[in-house]
Design a protein around this motif. Structure first.
Motif, mmCIF file in Angstrom:
data_model
loop_
_atom_site.group_PDB
_atom_site.id
_atom_site.type_symbol
_atom_site.label_atom_id
_atom_site.label_comp_id
_atom_site.label_asym_id
_atom_site.label_seq_id
_atom_site.Cartn_x
_atom_site.Cartn_y
_atom_site.Cartn_z
ATOM 1 N N UNK A 151 0.815 -1.221 0.000
ATOM 2 C CA UNK A 151 0.000 0.000 0.000
ATOM 3 C C UNK A 151 0.849 1.272 0.000
ATOM 4 N N UNK A 152 2.162 1.150 0.083
ATOM 5 C CA UNK A 152 2.992 2.337 0.262
ATOM 6 C C UNK A 152 3.129 3.187 -0.999
ATOM 7 N N UNK A 153 3.204 2.545 -2.141
ATOM 8 C CA UNK A 153 3.444 3.282 -3.374
ATOM 9 C C UNK A 153 4.912 3.556 -3.631
ATOM 10 N N UNK A 154 5.782 2.602 -3.288
ATOM 11 C CA UNK A 154 7.212 2.768 -3.546
ATOM 12 C C UNK A 154 7.474 2.857 -5.043
ATOM 13 N N UNK A 155 8.437 3.706 -5.426
ATOM 14 C CA UNK A 155 8.742 3.883 -6.844
ATOM 15 C C UNK A 155 9.976 3.104 -7.277
ATOM 16 N N UNK A 156 10.752 2.614 -6.306
ATOM 17 C CA UNK A 156 11.953 1.848 -6.616
ATOM 18 C C UNK A 156 11.599 0.357 -6.589
ATOM 19 N N UNK A 157 11.540 -0.290 -7.748
ATOM 20 C CA UNK A 157 11.080 -1.682 -7.798
ATOM 21 C C UNK A 157 11.889 -2.629 -6.914
ATOM 22 N N UNK A 158 13.209 -2.471 -6.897
ATOM 23 C CA UNK A 158 14.043 -3.371 -6.099
ATOM 24 C C UNK A 158 13.756 -3.222 -4.613
ATOM 25 N N UNK A 159 13.495 -1.997 -4.159
ATOM 26 C CA UNK A 159 13.155 -1.786 -2.755
ATOM 27 C C UNK A 159 11.781 -2.359 -2.456
ATOM 28 N N UNK A 160 10.829 -2.143 -3.359
ATOM 29 C CA UNK A 160 9.475 -2.665 -3.158
ATOM 30 C C UNK A 160 9.494 -4.179 -3.011
ATOM 31 N N UNK A 161 10.253 -4.852 -3.843
ATOM 32 C CA UNK A 161 10.300 -6.319 -3.779
ATOM 33 C C UNK A 161 10.923 -6.792 -2.474
ATOM 34 N N UNK A 162 11.934 -6.078 -1.991
ATOM 35 C CA UNK A 162 12.571 -6.459 -0.723
ATOM 36 C C UNK A 162 11.645 -6.202 0.463
ATOM 37 N N UNK A 163 10.915 -5.110 0.429
ATOM 38 C CA UNK A 163 9.997 -4.823 1.525
ATOM 39 C C UNK A 163 8.836 -5.823 1.542
ATOM 40 N N UNK A 164 8.317 -6.161 0.369
ATOM 41 C CA UNK A 164 7.199 -7.100 0.308
ATOM 42 C C UNK A 164 7.614 -8.514 0.708
ATOM 43 N N UNK A 165 8.924 -8.812 0.603
ATOM 44 C CA UNK A 165 9.425 -10.118 0.999
ATOM 45 C C UNK A 165 9.821 -10.174 2.478
ATOM 46 N N UNK A 166 9.669 -9.078 3.196
ATOM 47 C CA UNK A 166 10.057 -9.019 4.601
ATOM 48 C C UNK A 166 8.973 -9.609 5.493
#
Length: 223
Positions: free
Chosen positions: A126-141
């Motif tokens: 739900x955050x709306x991150x624009x950096x795909x690599x960061x988004x994938x790491x956060x969603x995998x946490x």
């Protein structure tokens, strides 16, 4: 010691482990943090405003020697600590510079075998991150959630908020408030602040009469 009502004393939150009240609403999250062994060395602590994320993160930081950082103020260079808390990560969504700094901090800490505790008010999707690599790491946490408060936790939060302001109240006032107030941590913060202001204006203690006026006023302002 009760506050001297003639002075508007600063609020000094108590953030030790003994000041964190464990109830069914947060027991699982506390257990997840205490257990350690987080998958990939990282954990995302999620909960609404005032739920105790910062308090619980500070307890962990004190016990582990972790460095505590605000997501919006991350340093440009790598963190030196092997244990790091990053607070309010959802607030940097859409900021490429802040997101990039978090991405590098995340990789640097975990590559060195460190641990990373992250706080946010909602899940990463739900955050709306624009950096795909960061988004994938956060969603995998792995995630630990602080749930909306039950009566016991809401009562404890009110007691703590009054204590932080050095306000002594009659014990019977707490359950009276719990049954009448909006059931959220943010509402508890607002209520205690308004009761404090009302008591200061009258030059006396926080009473049920003042509490009734504050609650009635809030009800009239609600659409």
């Amino acid at each position: 010691m009760p506050r001297q009502l003639a002075f508007d004393l600063p609020v000094r939150p108590a953030l030790g482990r003994g000041d964190f009240f464990v109830s069914p609403a947060n027991a699982l999250a506390v257990a997840q943090i205490d257990a350690g062994g987080w998958p990939a060395g990282k954990l995302l602590l999620i909960g609404p405003e005032g739920a105790g994320k910062s308090h619980l993160a500070q307890v962990w930081a004190t016990e582990t020697g972790a460095e505590v950082l605000a997501a919006a103020d991350l340093p440009e260079g790598p963190a030196e600590a092997l244990a790091v808390v990053v607070e309010d990560v959802d607030r940097i969504a859409g900021d490429p510079v802040a997101e990039t700094r978090l991405f590098h901090l995340h990789n640097h800490v975990l590559a060195r075998g460190g641990r990373l505790l992250i706080t946010a008010s909602a899940p990463p999707r739900t955050w709306g991150l624009v950096l795909p690599d960061l988004a994938s790491r956060m969603e995998a946490t792995a995630q630990a959630a602080l749930l909306p408060p039950d009566d016991a936790l809401l009562s404890a939060v009110l007691v703590k908020l009054f204590a932080d302001r050095q306000i002594a109240v009659a014990p019977s006032l707490i359950p009276w408030l719990v049954t009448r107030m909006d059931r959220s941590f943010a509402a508890a913060r607002r209520l205690v602040a308004e009761l404090d202001a009302g008591a200061l204006a009258r030059g006396g203690p926080v009473t049920r009469e003042i509490a009734r006026e504050v609650l009635d006023s809030a009800a009239r302002q609600t659409p």
